[in-house]
Design a protein around this motif. Structure first.
Motif, PDB file in Angstrom:
ATOM      1  N   TYR A 100      52.374  35.305  39.146  1.00  0.00           N
ATOM      2  CA  TYR A 100      51.737  34.340  38.229  1.00  0.00           C
ATOM      3  C   TYR A 100      50.233  34.486  38.220  1.00  0.00           C
ATOM      4  O   TYR A 100      49.584  34.234  37.229  1.00  0.00           O
ATOM      5  N   ARG A 154      50.817  43.440  45.123  1.00  0.00           N
ATOM      6  CA  ARG A 154      49.935  42.910  44.072  1.00  0.00           C
ATOM      7  C   ARG A 154      48.660  42.281  44.645  1.00  0.00           C
ATOM      8  O   ARG A 154      47.550  42.588  44.209  1.00  0.00           O
ATOM      9  N   ILE A 155      48.812  41.392  45.639  1.00  0.00           N
ATOM     10  CA  ILE A 155      47.643  40.661  46.152  1.00  0.00           C
ATOM     11  C   ILE A 155      46.804  41.546  47.082  1.00  0.00           C
ATOM     12  O   ILE A 155      45.588  41.656  46.941  1.00  0.00           O
ATOM     13  N   ASP A 174      51.460  49.725  54.979  1.00  0.00           N
ATOM     14  CA  ASP A 174      52.539  49.258  54.105  1.00  0.00           C
ATOM     15  C   ASP A 174      53.586  50.368  54.073  1.00  0.00           C
ATOM     16  O   ASP A 174      53.236  51.539  53.899  1.00  0.00           O
ATOM     17  N   ASN A 211      59.433  40.405  59.697  1.00  0.00           N
ATOM     18  CA  ASN A 211      57.990  40.146  59.765  1.00  0.00           C
ATOM     19  C   ASN A 211      57.634  38.864  60.513  1.00  0.00           C
ATOM     20  O   ASN A 211      56.460  38.505  60.573  1.00  0.00           O
ATOM     21  N   THR A 232      46.750  34.475  54.241  1.00  0.00           N
ATOM     22  CA  THR A 232      47.006  33.651  53.047  1.00  0.00           C
ATOM     23  C   THR A 232      48.429  33.905  52.547  1.00  0.00           C
ATOM     24  O   THR A 232      48.748  33.578  51.404  1.00  0.00           O
ATOM     25  N   ASP A 258      45.393  29.942  55.098  1.00  0.00           N
ATOM     26  CA  ASP A 258      45.789  29.076  53.973  1.00  0.00           C
ATOM     27  C   ASP A 258      47.231  28.619  54.172  1.00  0.00           C
ATOM     28  O   ASP A 258      47.753  27.847  53.373  1.00  0.00           O
ATOM     29  N   PHE A 298      47.029  29.732  45.631  1.00  0.00           N
ATOM     30  CA  PHE A 298      47.623  29.956  44.296  1.00  0.00           C
ATOM     31  C   PHE A 298      47.052  29.015  43.242  1.00  0.00           C
ATOM     32  O   PHE A 298      47.269  29.217  42.049  1.00  0.00           O
TER      33      PHE A 298
HETATM   34  P1  NAI Z   1      54.222  42.039  46.832  1.00  0.00           P
HETATM   35  O1  NAI Z   1      55.704  42.013  46.940  1.00  0.00           O
HETATM   36  O2  NAI Z   1      53.577  42.545  45.572  1.00  0.00           O
HETATM   37  O3  NAI Z   1      53.616  42.880  48.056  1.00  0.00           O
HETATM   38  C1  NAI Z   1      54.018  42.711  49.385  1.00  0.00           C
HETATM   39  C2  NAI Z   1      53.808  44.049  50.085  1.00  0.00           C
HETATM   40  O4  NAI Z   1      54.022  43.855  51.486  1.00  0.00           O
HETATM   41  C3  NAI Z   1      54.802  45.134  49.626  1.00  0.00           C
HETATM   42  O5  NAI Z   1      54.098  46.280  49.195  1.00  0.00           O
HETATM   43  C4  NAI Z   1      55.621  45.423  50.881  1.00  0.00           C
HETATM   44  O6  NAI Z   1      56.035  46.770  50.979  1.00  0.00           O
HETATM   45  C5  NAI Z   1      54.635  45.053  51.974  1.00  0.00           C
HETATM   46  N1  NAI Z   1      55.203  44.814  53.291  1.00  0.00           N
HETATM   47  C6  NAI Z   1      56.376  44.209  53.614  1.00  0.00           C
HETATM   48  N2  NAI Z   1      56.533  44.159  54.948  1.00  0.00           N
HETATM   49  C7  NAI Z   1      55.427  44.760  55.481  1.00  0.00           C
HETATM   50  C8  NAI Z   1      55.009  45.016  56.820  1.00  0.00           C
HETATM   51  N3  NAI Z   1      55.739  44.650  57.872  1.00  0.00           N
HETATM   52  N4  NAI Z   1      53.830  45.652  57.002  1.00  0.00           N
HETATM   53  C9  NAI Z   1      53.076  46.013  55.950  1.00  0.00           C
HETATM   54  N5  NAI Z   1      53.423  45.799  54.662  1.00  0.00           N
HETATM   55  C10 NAI Z   1      54.585  45.173  54.444  1.00  0.00           C
HETATM   56  O7  NAI Z   1      53.735  40.551  47.145  1.00  0.00           O
HETATM   57  P2  NAI Z   1      52.397  39.830  46.664  1.00  0.00           P
HETATM   58  O8  NAI Z   1      52.587  39.285  45.300  1.00  0.00           O
HETATM   59  O9  NAI Z   1      51.241  40.710  46.936  1.00  0.00           O
HETATM   60  O10 NAI Z   1      52.378  38.581  47.669  1.00  0.00           O
HETATM   61  C11 NAI Z   1      52.245  38.751  49.067  1.00  0.00           C
HETATM   62  C12 NAI Z   1      52.574  37.454  49.750  1.00  0.00           C
HETATM   63  O11 NAI Z   1      51.583  36.480  49.438  1.00  0.00           O
HETATM   64  C13 NAI Z   1      53.898  36.803  49.279  1.00  0.00           C
HETATM   65  O12 NAI Z   1      54.989  37.315  49.972  1.00  0.00           O
HETATM   66  C14 NAI Z   1      53.677  35.340  49.553  1.00  0.00           C
HETATM   67  O13 NAI Z   1      54.242  35.029  50.792  1.00  0.00           O
HETATM   68  C15 NAI Z   1      52.157  35.205  49.642  1.00  0.00           C
HETATM   69  N6  NAI Z   1      51.640  34.284  48.627  1.00  0.00           N
HETATM   70  C16 NAI Z   1      50.862  33.239  49.047  1.00  0.00           C
HETATM   71  C17 NAI Z   1      50.350  32.346  48.134  1.00  0.00           C
HETATM   72  C18 NAI Z   1      49.459  31.219  48.548  1.00  0.00           C
HETATM   73  O14 NAI Z   1      49.212  30.300  47.743  1.00  0.00           O
HETATM   74  N7  NAI Z   1      48.925  31.199  49.760  1.00  0.00           N
HETATM   75  C19 NAI Z   1      50.690  32.463  46.704  1.00  0.00           C
HETATM   76  C20 NAI Z   1      51.453  33.636  46.365  1.00  0.00           C
HETATM   77  C21 NAI Z   1      51.924  34.499  47.307  1.00  0.00           C
END
Ligand code: NAI
Length: 330
Positions: A100, A154-155, A174, A211, A232, A258, A298
């Motif tokens: 989003y 993404r993030i 990653d 994790n 975060t 966060d 977010f």
């Molecule tokens: P994403 O799915 O695009 O990327 C996550 C990455 O982490 C992937 O490339 C994956 O291969 C990698 N990964 C998984 N396990 C791993 C490990 N043990 N070591 C290294 N890399 C590993 O997810 P996105 O959109 O970047 O979001 C990341 C996290 O941010 C979400 O899972 C969510 O928990 C958190 N988030 C927090 C928010 C907030 O308001 N604080 C809001 C939105 C997301």
């Protein structure tokens, strides 16, 4: 189509009502979180909408299935709070909002880093009290330092790119290499290298069984003394007890959060007149080099609009028997 929206705050009502301005769907807002005690609000509904701290285990899923619920809409990206396998076995569909606004979270992450480094909350507090001294406010140049990004989806990729723009060397871990990061000269390294060489470490991977406590006493002991650690993503990635020990010994120089592993009964509520019933959180808050925000990374205008629009788009797809664009496939 009727959607029961649990844990609804005024800002959720505002964004969902705006996204539904044509009255396409019937939105029922429930202020309480979803639990066995509040599941009755979903009686006779086929679709429900929940947030990050509404825990849907197999028992509650079965209960909801028996009531007729078939679609669960998560108005967030992470889905560690739902037993996806149990939902699938029951034949329930689970959708989320995968992207989003990665910008919102990446920008908040940078905010935590900059605020911690330059002691901005403390400086602001002092100036408001007429104290203009600089004692204890010295920061460090981020330029030419090393950042470690754990998770370059993404993030994480956006954070990596922004830190490079500040002149930092960026290391990453990653299991899936992000091509865009490689093109930006982000260096994929072994976890040990990232831990031992980074001045700032930022977590951007999902929380799941593998994790859980990814950052623990052993990993903290391999970090540079005085490291800045930022989370975060999800609280459970960090062992809070180990982080407190790291802060006490000085191994962790700065901690920016966060998210918190026991945030479920604390965050998203005003508890200022009740106090915090959580010893570890109170200990963390006593450190001057800890900065905690209440899972707000977010929370931007754009993200709230995108979340509501994507959730209602999933609801329309489900109503029309179309394939669900944001169905979680584990
Ligand atoms: P994403 O799915 O695009 O990327 C996550 C990455 O982490 C992937 O490339 C994956 O291969 C990698 N990964 C998984 N396990 C791993 C490990 N043990 N070591 C290294 N890399 C590993 O997810 P996105 O959109 O970047 O979001 C990341 C996290 O941010 C979400 O899972 C969510 O928990 C958190 N988030 C927090 C928010 C907030 O308001 N604080 C809001 C939105 C997301």
């Amino acid at each position: 189509m009727k959607l029961i929206i649990f844990n609804a705050k005024p800002y959720d009502m505002e964004s969902f009502n705006q996204a539904n301005n044509r009255g396409t769907h019937e939105l029922i807002f429930i202020e309480q979180p979803l639990s066995q005690a509040t599941a009755h609000f979903a009686d006779k509904a086929v679709s429900i909408c929940i947030f990050v701290n509404d825990i849907l285990d197999s028992t509650l899923l079965k209960h909801l299935f028996e009531k007729g619920v078939r679609l669960i809409c998560l108005r967030c990206a992470g889905y560690n709070n739902v037993d996806i396998n149990a939902a699938r076995e029951l034949g329930m569909h689970v959708v989320h909002v995968p992207a989003y606004s990665p910008y919102a979270v990446a920008e908040h992450t940078l905010g935590l880093m900059l605020a911690l480094n330059r002691h901005i909350p403390e400086a602001n507090h002092r100036v408001h009290r007429g104290n203009f001294s600089l004692d204890g406010l010295k920061g460090f140049d981020m330029h030419a330092k090393t950042a470690g990004i754990i998770g370059t989806g993404r993030i994480g990729a956006l954070v990596a790119c922004s830190l490079q723009a500040l002149g930092m060397r960026v290391l990453a871990v990653d299991p899936i290499i992000n091509k865009a990061c490689c093109e930006q000269s982000v260096e994929y390294v072994a976890m040990e290298t990232l831990l031992s060489q980074s001045d700032i470490i930022s977590l951007h991977c999902p929380y799941n069984e593998q994790n859980c406590h990814l950052i623990n006493a052993a990993s903290i002991s391999k970090m540079k003394p005085g490291v800045m650690l930022i989370n975060t993503s999800r609280g459970g990635l960090l062992d809070t007890g180990a982080a407190i020990a790291g802060l006490e010994s000085g191994q962790i120089g700065y901690l920016g959060l966060d998210v918190y592993e026991r945030e479920q009964n604390l965050f998203f509520q005003d508890l200022s007149d009740k106090g915090i019933d959580d010893t570890d959180l109170k200990t963390l808050l006593a450190f001057p080099n800890v900065l905690i925000t209440p899972h707000q990374a977010f929370f931007t205008v754009e993200a709230m609009r995108n979340i509501a629009e994507a959730t209602l788009a999933s609801l329309s797809e489900f109503e029309k028997n179309k394939p669900l664009s944001y169905e979680i496939s584990k």
